[in-house]
Design a protein around this motif. Structure first.
Motif, PDB file in Angstrom:
ATOM      1  N   PRO A 179      33.474   9.684 -11.674  1.00 52.04           N
ATOM      2  CA  PRO A 179      32.879  10.216 -10.456  1.00 52.04           C
ATOM      3  C   PRO A 179      32.470   9.083  -9.522  1.00 52.04           C
ATOM      4  CG  PRO A 179      31.309  10.368 -12.265  1.00 52.04           C
ATOM      5  CD  PRO A 179      32.597   9.851 -12.838  1.00 52.04           C
ATOM      6  N   VAL A 180      32.707   9.301  -8.232  1.00 51.12           N
ATOM      7  CA  VAL A 180      32.413   8.287  -7.232  1.00 51.12           C
ATOM      8  C   VAL A 180      30.899   8.153  -7.094  1.00 51.12           C
ATOM      9  CG1 VAL A 180      32.614   7.669  -4.797  1.00 51.12           C
ATOM     10  CG2 VAL A 180      34.571   8.649  -6.009  1.00 51.12           C
ATOM     11  N   ASN A 181      30.440   6.931  -7.203  1.00 46.06           N
ATOM     12  CA  ASN A 181      29.035   6.630  -7.048  1.00 46.06           C
ATOM     13  C   ASN A 181      28.747   6.465  -5.555  1.00 46.06           C
ATOM     14  OD1 ASN A 181      26.798   4.637  -6.611  1.00 46.06           O
ATOM     15  ND2 ASN A 181      26.615   4.855  -8.837  1.00 46.06           N
ATOM     16  N   LYS A 182      27.868   7.290  -5.031  1.00 41.17           N
ATOM     17  CA  LYS A 182      27.542   7.283  -3.594  1.00 41.17           C
ATOM     18  C   LYS A 182      27.100   5.901  -3.117  1.00 41.17           C
ATOM     19  CE  LYS A 182      23.787   8.717  -0.789  1.00 41.17           C
ATOM     20  NZ  LYS A 182      22.555   9.393  -0.672  1.00 41.17           N
ATOM     21  N   GLU A 183      26.249   5.254  -3.890  1.00 35.72           N
ATOM     22  CA  GLU A 183      25.761   3.931  -3.501  1.00 35.72           C
ATOM     23  C   GLU A 183      26.889   2.908  -3.479  1.00 35.72           C
ATOM     24  OE1 GLU A 183      24.157   5.875  -5.833  1.00 35.72           O
ATOM     25  OE2 GLU A 183      22.518   6.461  -4.504  1.00 35.72           O
ATOM     26  N   GLU A 184      27.797   2.992  -4.440  1.00 37.87           N
ATOM     27  CA  GLU A 184      28.931   2.068  -4.485  1.00 37.87           C
ATOM     28  C   GLU A 184      29.828   2.262  -3.273  1.00 37.87           C
ATOM     29  OE1 GLU A 184      32.694   0.909  -7.418  1.00 37.87           O
ATOM     30  OE2 GLU A 184      31.370   2.559  -7.973  1.00 37.87           O
ATOM     31  N   LEU A 185      30.091   3.507  -2.923  1.00 43.23           N
ATOM     32  CA  LEU A 185      30.919   3.798  -1.759  1.00 43.23           C
ATOM     33  C   LEU A 185      30.244   3.297  -0.477  1.00 43.23           C
ATOM     34  CD1 LEU A 185      33.375   5.090  -0.388  1.00 43.23           C
ATOM     35  CD2 LEU A 185      32.118   7.265  -0.398  1.00 43.23           C
ATOM     36  N   ARG A 216      35.448  16.432  -3.148  1.00 42.71           N
ATOM     37  CA  ARG A 216      35.677  16.204  -1.716  1.00 42.71           C
ATOM     38  C   ARG A 216      34.420  16.514  -0.912  1.00 42.71           C
ATOM     39  NH1 ARG A 216      39.769  19.583  -0.958  1.00 42.71           N
ATOM     40  NH2 ARG A 216      38.644  21.131   0.230  1.00 42.71           N
ATOM     41  N   LYS A 217      33.856  17.676  -1.131  1.00 43.08           N
ATOM     42  CA  LYS A 217      32.645  18.075  -0.384  1.00 43.08           C
ATOM     43  C   LYS A 217      31.469  17.179  -0.729  1.00 43.08           C
ATOM     44  CE  LYS A 217      34.295  21.565   1.918  1.00 43.08           C
ATOM     45  NZ  LYS A 217      34.468  21.459   3.363  1.00 43.08           N
ATOM     46  N   GLY A 218      31.396  16.727  -1.982  1.00 41.12           N
ATOM     47  CA  GLY A 218      30.324  15.821  -2.378  1.00 41.12           C
ATOM     48  C   GLY A 218      30.376  14.524  -1.593  1.00 41.12           C
ATOM     49  N   ILE A 219      31.576  13.954  -1.463  1.00 36.25           N
ATOM     50  CA  ILE A 219      31.729  12.719  -0.693  1.00 36.25           C
ATOM     51  C   ILE A 219      31.377  12.963   0.766  1.00 36.25           C
ATOM     52  CG2 ILE A 219      33.439  11.067   0.180  1.00 36.25           C
ATOM     53  CD1 ILE A 219      34.807  11.350  -2.594  1.00 36.25           C
ATOM     54  N   MET A 237      40.768   6.879  -5.108  1.00 35.43           N
ATOM     55  CA  MET A 237      39.856   7.262  -6.182  1.00 35.43           C
ATOM     56  C   MET A 237      40.659   7.889  -7.296  1.00 35.43           C
ATOM     57  SD  MET A 237      37.295   9.742  -4.066  1.00 35.43           S
ATOM     58  CE  MET A 237      38.462  10.923  -3.401  1.00 35.43           C
ATOM     59  N   SER A 238      40.169   7.694  -8.512  1.00 36.75           N
ATOM     60  CA  SER A 238      40.837   8.309  -9.644  1.00 36.75           C
ATOM     61  C   SER A 238      39.873   8.452 -10.804  1.00 36.75           C
ATOM     62  CB  SER A 238      42.033   7.464 -10.087  1.00 36.75           C
ATOM     63  OG  SER A 238      42.671   8.063 -11.196  1.00 36.75           O
ATOM     64  N   ALA A 239      40.075   9.485 -11.588  1.00 41.63           N
ATOM     65  CA  ALA A 239      39.323   9.653 -12.823  1.00 41.63           C
ATOM     66  C   ALA A 239      39.964   8.833 -13.935  1.00 41.63           C
ATOM     67  CB  ALA A 239      39.283  11.134 -13.224  1.00 41.63           C
ATOM     68  N   TYR A 240      41.089   8.211 -13.639  1.00 37.72           N
ATOM     69  CA  TYR A 240      41.850   7.452 -14.632  1.00 37.72           C
ATOM     70  C   TYR A 240      41.748   5.968 -14.343  1.00 37.72           C
ATOM     71  CZ  TYR A 240      43.700  12.116 -15.078  1.00 37.72           C
ATOM     72  OH  TYR A 240      43.800  13.461 -15.215  1.00 37.72           O
ATOM     73  N   SER A 241      41.469   5.190 -15.386  1.00 37.13           N
ATOM     74  CA  SER A 241      41.380   3.743 -15.217  1.00 37.13           C
ATOM     75  C   SER A 241      42.699   3.072 -15.610  1.00 37.13           C
ATOM     76  CB  SER A 241      40.216   3.172 -16.025  1.00 37.13           C
ATOM     77  OG  SER A 241      40.370   3.471 -17.389  1.00 37.13           O
ATOM     78  N   ASP A 242      43.778   3.815 -15.502  1.00 36.01           N
ATOM     79  CA  ASP A 242      45.111   3.330 -15.849  1.00 36.01           C
ATOM     80  C   ASP A 242      45.514   2.181 -14.925  1.00 36.01           C
ATOM     81  OD1 ASP A 242      47.907   2.964 -16.070  1.00 36.01           O
ATOM     82  OD2 ASP A 242      48.193   5.043 -16.678  1.00 36.01           O
TER      83      ASP A 242
END
Length: 141
Positions: free
Chosen positions: A130-136, A38-41, A106-111
């Motif tokens: 993990p969320v890629n900053k550039e992608e977001l 959360r803080k990273g985003i 967002m999810s760590a699961y690709s289900d």
């Protein structure tokens, strides 16, 4: 997902008229039980360059509902798996209470079942952790 340049032209995320969009930043709520994610985003994303501001944060869906009431966000970025109320239940409930909000999940699961449910709920995008900053930022900009 419509990007913020479309928002500025009056066709985008918030449903506001184009005059008010030019003067208001998109208010974002970030919901994740993992504090470092959360803080990273919140801290790593260049929100101002995207005409966004982080209005608030929450650690689970129940806190997210309260934050929606308090901050009136335009966009919510939420994890799926969280304690107390997961992201999909949160989105279902918040759409009833606060229509007009847009969602990125967002999810760590690709289900696929998570993605399918998110699509049925009208979620704008599904990001894998993990969320890629550039992608977001590309998605928002």
């Amino acid at each position: 997902m419509k990007n913020l340049s479309e928002k500025a032209s009056g066709t985008g995320l918030t449903g506001r008229d184009s005059v008010s969009q030019r003067y208001e930043m998109l208010k974002v709520l970030v919901i994740d039980d993992e504090v470092f994610v959360r803080k990273g985003i919140v801290m790593e994303t260049d929100w101002a360059s995207l005409d966004c501001m982080v209005a608030g944060e929450a650690a689970n869906g129940l806190e997210g509902l309260e934050a929606c009431r308090k901050y009136n966000p335009d966009l919510i970025i939420s994890d799926i798996r969280m304690p107390k109320m997961d992201g999909l239940a949160f989105i279902t409930e918040s759409k009833k209470r606060y229509p007009g909000i847009n969602y990125i999940i967002m999810s760590a699961y690709s289900d696929f079942s998570y993605a399918k449910t998110a699509i049925q709920l009208g979620v704008e995008a599904y990001l894998l952790k993990p969320v890629n900053k550039e992608e977001l930022e590309k998605m928002l900009g």
